[in-house]
Design a protein around this motif. Structure first.
Motif, short mmCIF file in Angstrom:
data_model
loop_
_atom_site.label_atom_id
_atom_site.label_comp_id
_atom_site.label_asym_id
_atom_site.label_seq_id
_atom_site.Cartn_x
_atom_site.Cartn_y
_atom_site.Cartn_z
N TRP A 40 0.82 -1.21 0.00
CA TRP A 40 0.00 0.00 0.00
C TRP A 40 0.85 1.26 0.00
O TRP A 40 0.57 2.21 -0.73
CB TRP A 40 -0.92 -0.01 1.22
N ASP A 41 1.89 1.27 0.80
CA ASP A 41 2.71 2.47 0.92
C ASP A 41 3.44 2.82 -0.37
O ASP A 41 3.92 3.96 -0.52
CB ASP A 41 3.74 2.30 2.05
N LEU A 42 3.54 1.87 -1.30
CA LEU A 42 4.21 2.13 -2.58
C LEU A 42 3.24 2.44 -3.70
O LEU A 42 3.66 2.72 -4.83
CB LEU A 42 5.08 0.93 -2.97
N LEU A 43 1.93 2.40 -3.42
CA LEU A 43 0.94 2.73 -4.44
C LEU A 43 0.88 4.23 -4.65
O LEU A 43 1.08 5.02 -3.73
CB LEU A 43 -0.45 2.23 -4.02
N GLN A 52 -9.54 1.97 -2.79
CA GLN A 52 -10.55 2.33 -1.81
C GLN A 52 -11.95 2.19 -2.39
O GLN A 52 -12.90 1.83 -1.68
CB GLN A 52 -10.30 3.74 -1.31
N THR A 53 -12.10 2.45 -3.68
CA THR A 53 -13.39 2.25 -4.33
C THR A 53 -13.81 0.78 -4.25
O THR A 53 -14.99 0.45 -4.14
CB THR A 53 -13.34 2.70 -5.80
N LEU A 54 -12.83 -0.10 -4.28
CA LEU A 54 -13.09 -1.53 -4.17
C LEU A 54 -13.30 -1.99 -2.73
O LEU A 54 -13.59 -3.15 -2.48
CB LEU A 54 -11.95 -2.32 -4.80
N GLY A 55 -13.13 -1.07 -1.78
CA GLY A 55 -13.35 -1.40 -0.38
C GLY A 55 -12.10 -1.67 0.43
O GLY A 55 -12.17 -2.07 1.59
N THR A 60 -6.25 -3.87 4.86
CA THR A 60 -6.84 -4.96 4.08
C THR A 60 -6.12 -5.16 2.76
O THR A 60 -6.07 -6.27 2.23
CB THR A 60 -8.33 -4.70 3.83
N TRP A 61 -5.54 -4.11 2.19
CA TRP A 61 -4.77 -4.27 0.95
C TRP A 61 -3.51 -5.10 1.20
O TRP A 61 -3.14 -5.94 0.39
CB TRP A 61 -4.39 -2.90 0.39
N SER A 68 -9.78 -10.69 5.13
CA SER A 68 -9.56 -9.26 5.35
C SER A 68 -9.97 -8.44 4.15
O SER A 68 -10.44 -7.32 4.30
CB SER A 68 -8.08 -9.00 5.68
N ALA A 69 -9.80 -8.97 2.96
CA ALA A 69 -10.19 -8.25 1.74
C ALA A 69 -11.44 -8.91 1.17
O ALA A 69 -11.36 -9.77 0.29
CB ALA A 69 -9.04 -8.26 0.73
N ARG A 70 -12.59 -8.55 1.66
CA ARG A 70 -13.81 -9.27 1.34
C ARG A 70 -14.20 -9.17 -0.13
O ARG A 70 -14.85 -10.06 -0.66
CB ARG A 70 -14.95 -8.80 2.24
N VAL A 71 -13.81 -8.09 -0.78
CA VAL A 71 -14.14 -7.96 -2.19
C VAL A 71 -13.53 -9.09 -3.01
O VAL A 71 -14.05 -9.47 -4.06
CB VAL A 71 -13.69 -6.58 -2.74
#
Length: 201
Positions: A40-43, A52-55, A60-61, A68-71
């Motif tokens: 995440w920190d490198l995105l 974030q649009t994906l939840g 969780t990423w 943790s990543a329900r999507v």
């Protein structure tokens, strides 16, 4: 899991290690976007917004796990148009890349996998030992396949097959678009997920 390499004694065993490693490197992964394995920190800010649009959030990423990543437990056709658009912008440009690379076809039931035009996915779950009852669930009612007690080791030899997936199982996992770190559900940056969100899909 402790993912280790069993040290071999003798040239023959060392050669077997080298051959297994070479064979694994030669296997071609499905053409999955690299973005999901980027911490995440490198995105970029744009990619974080799409995630974030994906939840997703940072926690969780960075956890490659459905809990943790329900999507990631959803198939492509069950995502809203907004979420499909975000996924496409992240490189998941069609049903195949999402359902294989992200969901690993777990949103499909056993008979669906036999009917959709992805025969290697059904063949893979058969090779891995999944029964129709266990795959369709609820999982707690049935005995899991032996592969679920194994991990994806850095090197695989016959003496490790009781704790490490073997080469045939690796090929099956790769047909389901798993990578070693993804199968082991390793955190991308050492960050642990603190919660599971309840946002609607």
């Amino acid at each position: 899991w402790v993912v280790g390499i069993i040290a071999g004694n003798g040239q023959g065993l060392r050669s077997a290690h080298a051959q297994d490693q070479q064979d694994q490197q030669q296997m071609q992964y499905h053409r999955c976007p690299c973005i999901r394995s980027t911490p995440w920190d490198l995105l970029s800010n744009k990619h974080k917004s799409l995630a974030q649009t994906l939840g997703y959030e940072a926690e969780t990423w960075d956890m490659l796990d459905f809990s943790s990543a329900r999507v990631e437990s959803r198939r492509w056709t069950s995502l809203s148009a907004e979420k499909q658009g975000a996924a496409q912008a992240l490189g998941y440009d069609d049903l195949a890349t999402w359902d294989c690379c992200v969901n690993h076809y777990e949103a499909y039931d056993y008979d669906e996998l036999r009917l959709i035009n992805v025969p290697e996915a059904f063949d893979a779950i058969v090779i891995l030992g999944y029964s129709k009852q266990y795959w369709n669930g609820p999982e707690w009612r049935y005995d899991p396949p032996l592969v679920e007690a194994k991990t994806w080791c850095d090197n695989v030899t016959s003496i490790q097959e009781d704790v490490c997936v073997n080469r045939k199982e690796i090929e099956a996992l790769m047909a389901l678009c798993y990578s070693p770190s993804g199968y082991r559900a390793e955190p991308l940056s050492g960050r642990a997920a603190r919660y599971v969100g309840d946002e609607p899909f």
